[in-house]
Write a protein that holds these residues in place. Structure first.
Motif, mmCIF file in Angstrom:
data_model
loop_
_atom_site.group_PDB
_atom_site.id
_atom_site.type_symbol
_atom_site.label_atom_id
_atom_site.label_comp_id
_atom_site.label_asym_id
_atom_site.label_seq_id
_atom_site.Cartn_x
_atom_site.Cartn_y
_atom_site.Cartn_z
ATOM 1 N N THR A 1 13.157 1.702 3.358
ATOM 2 C CA THR A 1 12.038 1.207 3.369
ATOM 3 C C THR A 1 11.526 0.579 1.778
ATOM 4 N N MET A 2 11.633 1.446 1.038
ATOM 5 C CA MET A 2 11.203 0.961 -0.217
ATOM 6 C C MET A 2 12.295 -0.018 -0.863
ATOM 7 N N ARG A 3 13.420 0.159 -0.751
ATOM 8 C CA ARG A 3 14.684 -0.919 -0.941
ATOM 9 C C ARG A 3 14.538 -2.142 -0.404
ATOM 10 N N THR A 4 14.429 -2.121 1.074
ATOM 11 C CA THR A 4 14.404 -3.267 1.729
ATOM 12 C C THR A 4 13.446 -4.193 1.529
ATOM 13 N N HIS A 5 12.028 -3.543 1.688
ATOM 14 C CA HIS A 5 10.851 -4.311 1.565
ATOM 15 C C HIS A 5 10.086 -4.124 0.263
ATOM 16 N N TRP A 6 11.140 -3.946 -0.931
ATOM 17 C CA TRP A 6 10.482 -3.790 -2.039
ATOM 18 C C TRP A 6 9.303 -4.396 -2.443
ATOM 19 N N ARG A 7 9.341 -5.938 -2.247
ATOM 20 C CA ARG A 7 8.069 -6.548 -2.517
ATOM 21 C C ARG A 7 6.657 -6.064 -2.116
ATOM 22 N N ALA A 8 6.621 -5.730 -0.793
ATOM 23 C CA ALA A 8 5.591 -5.357 -0.458
ATOM 24 C C ALA A 8 5.218 -3.900 -0.728
ATOM 25 N N VAL A 9 6.004 -2.963 -0.556
ATOM 26 C CA VAL A 9 6.137 -1.519 -1.102
ATOM 27 C C VAL A 9 5.710 -1.508 -2.567
ATOM 28 N N LEU A 10 6.399 -2.035 -3.501
ATOM 29 C CA LEU A 10 6.220 -1.835 -4.747
ATOM 30 C C LEU A 10 4.809 -2.468 -5.271
ATOM 31 N N GLY A 11 4.730 -3.624 -4.385
ATOM 32 C CA GLY A 11 3.277 -4.265 -4.828
ATOM 33 C C GLY A 11 2.156 -3.433 -4.400
ATOM 34 N N ILE A 12 2.005 -2.938 -3.394
ATOM 35 C CA ILE A 12 1.057 -1.991 -2.845
ATOM 36 C C ILE A 12 0.928 -0.742 -3.804
ATOM 37 N N SER A 13 2.111 0.011 -4.204
ATOM 38 C CA SER A 13 2.056 1.010 -4.886
ATOM 39 C C SER A 13 1.616 0.943 -6.336
#
Length: 439
Positions: A134-146
């Motif tokens: 999930t973190m690798r595939t949707h990295w924009r949303a995941v890392l942006g939120i975190s």
């Protein structure tokens, strides 16, 4: 031939033109003047339409207890020179044959995987891999939120550490052995108040990150991308309830701990100090065990509240129902995920803390917490950068594992995979499936 379902033995049907009479008896065999040449005439119970030469052997008498011989010819799953009857890797009825052969391995079809996990009960590795995917595939949303939540939280923490916690008068009072009890109590109250504010700010950031990452992970299971704005729009109505749930669980744990240690404290205050301390330790250990059991029992309440749009009470009840009978499995996966997250965070934070200690004027004084060491801006900023990176990497692991555990338990108990497949638009998935039994 084995008389197993799905197989039709040759000769099981009457021959053409020979129908049984009303009593079920066959008419007597009529002589035939047809010339057969060198080939023997088939028995009357065999159909006139036989397989071509080389694809079927003549019927013979099978000795009871003896395995049937392999049918020759390539048309029945293998040639005499190939894999033998029942041999691994191929042959008539042999395991390992690919699709399309008579000896193909049978079993349930592979589960659909529209997103980061297959839609079936998951193993431990698949849950951890799903969180990382999930973190690798949707990295924009995941890392942006975190990253956004971590930066805001760390800025507030650094400001409190520098302008509130770094109170020289409070520090001198706590270090001065001649300070009165009232002065020490007032200084301790100020430190606890400031630390409580930092804790609440960190907790608020964790709540927001958990809510948004829950939405992202649930969409990732369906293979659908989501932006930060969409995740916020979906999670915002439940933030107040999620905050109440997140505050309620530690308050319950503190209340149970207080109840467990209260008898020992009362005994110690009454005069029996040794007995009171021993009783408080025993009660505290018992309360700690109860706390762990309760916190794990309600560990899936957060995704239940966010994804099912439930109330706090209903989500706690849902979590208890889903974990019933699988407590040890859920605990093991949760503990393993926290260990992995802690290791990842430590690998990032410790090098930054060492660099901050080297760059700061006091060397390793701030890092070791030595007396007289007051953290400067360099130390706070460098360690803050390490904390931001560490939280950015650990938030998705913790939140992702919790959400995937919730989905896995619902698949096992409620056949959620069928609903997920329909929501993902998988054609024909689950049409003849039944609910997966719970475990």
């Amino acid at each position: 031939m084995n008389d197993t379902p799905g197989w039709a033995s040759p000769g099981s049907a009457p021959s053409d033109g020979e129908q049984p009479d009303a009593t079920g008896a066959r008419p007597a065999e009529q002589p035939s003047d047809q010339s057969v040449g060198d080939q023997p005439q088939p028995p009357t119970q065999w159909s006139k339409e036989q397989p071509p030469s080389g694809q079927w052997s003549a019927p013979h008498t099978q000795i009871p207890g003896q395995a049937p011989p392999p049918p020759p010819g390539a048309g029945w799953g293998g040639s005499p020179a190939g894999p033998g009857h029942g041999a691994p890797g191929g042959g008539w009825g042999g395991p390992g044959r690919g699709p399309g052969g008579w000896g193909g391995a049978w079993g349930p079809p592979p589960a659909a995987k529209p997103g980061v996990i297959p839609l079936r009960p998951l193993g431990v590795g698949e849950i951890l891999d799903g969180a990382v995917s999930t973190m690798r595939t949707h990295w924009r949303a995941v890392l942006g939120i975190s990253l956004g939540v971590s930066v805001l939280t760390e800025i507030v923490t650094i400001l409190f550490q520098k302008f509130v916690l770094d109170d020289q008068a409070t520090t001198d009072t706590l270090r001065d052995p001649t300070s009165t009890a009232s002065e020490v109590g007032r200084a301790m109250g100020e430190v606890m108040l400031s630390s409580g504010v930092v804790f609440l700010v960190t907790l608020l950031g964790t709540i927001i990150a958990t809510a948004l990452l829950t939405t992202v992970t649930s969409r990732a299971v369906l293979g659908r991308p989501v932006t930060v704005a969409e995740a916020w729009r979906d999670a915002r109505p439940q933030l107040l309830r999620l905050s109440g749930l997140t505050l309620l669980l530690p308050l319950m744990a503190l209340a149970i701990l207080a109840v467990g240690t209260a008898p020992g404290i009362l005994v110690a205050v009454s005069g029996s100090t040794a007995a009171g301390v021993a009783l408080a330790v025993i009660g505290g250990l018992g309360a700690l065990v109860v706390d762990i059991w309760i916190l794990m029992r309600f560990s899936l309440a957060s995704p239940a509240l966010m994804l099912e749009k439930q109330s706090i009470r209903t989500s706690m009840s849902r979590s208890a129902k889903l974990i019933r009978g699988s407590w040890w499995r859920v605990v093991g996966i949760q503990v393993l995920a926290q260990i992995i997250a802690s290791i990842v965070g430590s690998l990032v934070v410790i090098p930054f803390a060492v660099i901050a200690a080297v760059l700061s004027g006091d060397g390793f004084g701030n890092l070791m917490g030595s007396a007289g060491a007051s953290p400067g801006w360099t130390f706070l900023i460098v360690t803050g950068i390490g904390s931001v990176i560490g939280r950015t990497l650990t938030f998705p692991i913790s939140a992702g594992v919790t959400v995937l555990l919730y989905i896995d338990q619902r698949i096992r108990r409620e056949a959620l995979d069928l609903d997920l497949a329909r929501a993902a638009g998988v054609q024909g998935y689950g049409a003849d499936s039944t609910a997966t039994p719970g475990s």
